[in-house]
Design an enzyme around this catalytic site. Structure first.
Site, PDB file in Angstrom:
ATOM      1  N   LYS A   1       0.871  -1.292   0.058  1.00 30.07           N
ATOM      2  CA  LYS A   1      -0.097   0.064   0.087  1.00 30.07           C
ATOM      3  C   LYS A   1       1.084   1.263  -0.120  1.00 30.07           C
ATOM      4  CE  LYS A   1      -2.316  -0.482   3.941  1.00 30.07           C
ATOM      5  NZ  LYS A   1      -1.645  -1.845   4.278  1.00 30.07           N
TER       6      LYS A   1
ATOM      7  N   ARG B   1      -9.995   1.387   7.701  1.00 28.76           N
ATOM      8  CA  ARG B   1      -9.772   0.309   8.110  1.00 28.76           C
ATOM      9  C   ARG B   1     -10.874  -0.454   8.616  1.00 28.76           C
ATOM     10  NH1 ARG B   1      -3.898   0.694   8.294  1.00 28.76           N
ATOM     11  NH2 ARG B   1      -2.715  -1.163   8.504  1.00 28.76           N
TER      12      ARG B   1
ATOM     13  N   ARG C   1      11.567  -6.191   5.071  1.00 28.08           N
ATOM     14  CA  ARG C   1      11.404  -4.648   4.974  1.00 28.08           C
ATOM     15  C   ARG C   1      12.095  -3.845   5.780  1.00 28.08           C
ATOM     16  NH1 ARG C   1       5.261  -2.598   4.931  1.00 28.08           N
ATOM     17  NH2 ARG C   1       5.088  -3.236   7.002  1.00 28.08           N
TER      18      ARG C   1
ATOM     19  N   ARG D   1      10.733  -1.767  11.233  1.00 23.67           N
ATOM     20  CA  ARG D   1       9.696  -1.307  12.008  1.00 23.67           C
ATOM     21  C   ARG D   1       9.631  -2.204  13.180  1.00 23.67           C
ATOM     22  NH1 ARG D   1       4.578  -0.085   8.307  1.00 23.67           N
ATOM     23  NH2 ARG D   1       3.564  -1.135   9.863  1.00 23.67           N
TER      24      ARG D   1
ATOM     25  N   ARG E   1      -1.584  -8.862  12.764  1.00 19.87           N
ATOM     26  CA  ARG E   1      -2.154  -7.646  11.945  1.00 19.87           C
ATOM     27  C   ARG E   1      -3.002  -8.275  10.852  1.00 19.87           C
ATOM     28  NH1 ARG E   1       3.692  -5.361  11.319  1.00 19.87           N
ATOM     29  NH2 ARG E   1       2.648  -4.278   9.520  1.00 19.87           N
TER      30      ARG E   1
END
Ligand code: ADP
Ligand code: ZN
Length: 219
Positions: A13, A88, A127, A162, A173
């Site tokens: 996203k 969301r 990531r 992160r 999540r």
């Protein structure tokens, strides 16, 4: 133009929204980035948000809706916005429709990104994000590595993992996404403005390819 990016964590996203921001000249607004900035600055909002984010849960609707409502009132978003990570929940989507209606606007396009689950976990584990809040570039140490290890190509700041990118939090999540956010696919399908895109290395389609496709479609 109001564009919404829908998609489970790790579908890209943020990457696609960032590219669309450059190509379309309208701003990307990420609720996740707003929360992370507040956590870093130690604000009251940051302290509250961190309790939820660290467990992989959603920040309560009242809090999140207020933030977006205030942000949408700022003049730099008059031309349009790419909402990355909001709404969301169905409640957030309904409130957004009301807020936009009062401004004589509406949601114009909803881009739903999908990626196979196993690829999502792999992608999130690999990531790295730029620690500079004004840059926020995203890298993948396998698919899209920086030129110099651990350093952002764009601004030279340090790249970090992160805090909520651990495998355990990612699983929470993902399950929250399918429970609370996936119903929005139906919600927007009914409104007739849904565009679904698969982002997956298995079909050789990365975020940048999808962003190009979307730019063509929106032309
Ligand atoms: P990702 O999509 O990879 O989970 P984001 O940066 O969009 O990353 O969001 C990080 C976290 O911030 C989420 O896991 C959630 O806890 C919180 N968050 C972001 N947007 C919302 C929202 N619209 N409603 C509630 N919580 C949110
Ligand atoms: Zn950077």
């Amino acid at each position: 133009m109001v564009i919404i990016m829908l998609g489970a964590p790790g579908t890209g996203k943020g990457t696609v929204a960032g590219l669309l921001q450059e190509r379309l000249g309208i701003k990307q607004v990420s609720t996740g980035d707003i929360f992370r900035k507040n956590i870093k600055e130690g604000t009251e909002l940051g302290t509250l948000a961190e309790k939820y984010i660290s467990k992989g849960n959603l920040v309560p609707d009242e809090v999140t809706i207020k933030i977006i409502e205030d942000r949408l009132n700022e003049p730099d978003l008059e031309k349009g916005v790419i909402l990355d990570g909001f709404p969301r929940t169905v409640k957030q989507a309904e409130e957004l429709d009301k807020i936009l209606q009062l401004k004589g606007k509406k949601v114009d396009k909803v881009i739903s990104l999908t990626t196979p689950d196993e690829e999502i976990i792999e992608r999130i584990v690999n990531r790295r994000v730029c620690s500079n809040q004004d840059c926020k570039a995203v890298y993948n140490i396998v698919l899209n590595p920086p030129k110099k290890d651990g350093i952002c190509d764009k601004c030279g700041a340090e790249l970090i993992v992160r805090k909520d990118d651990t495998e355990e939090t990612v699983r929470a999540r993902l399950s929250n996404y399918f429970e609370q956010t996936a119903p929005l696919v139906d919600y927007y399908e009914k409104q007739g403005n849904l565009l679904t895109e698969v982002v997956s290395k298995s079909i050789n389609k990365l975020g940048k390819d999808v962003a190009e496709e979307i730019v063509e479609i929106l032309k």
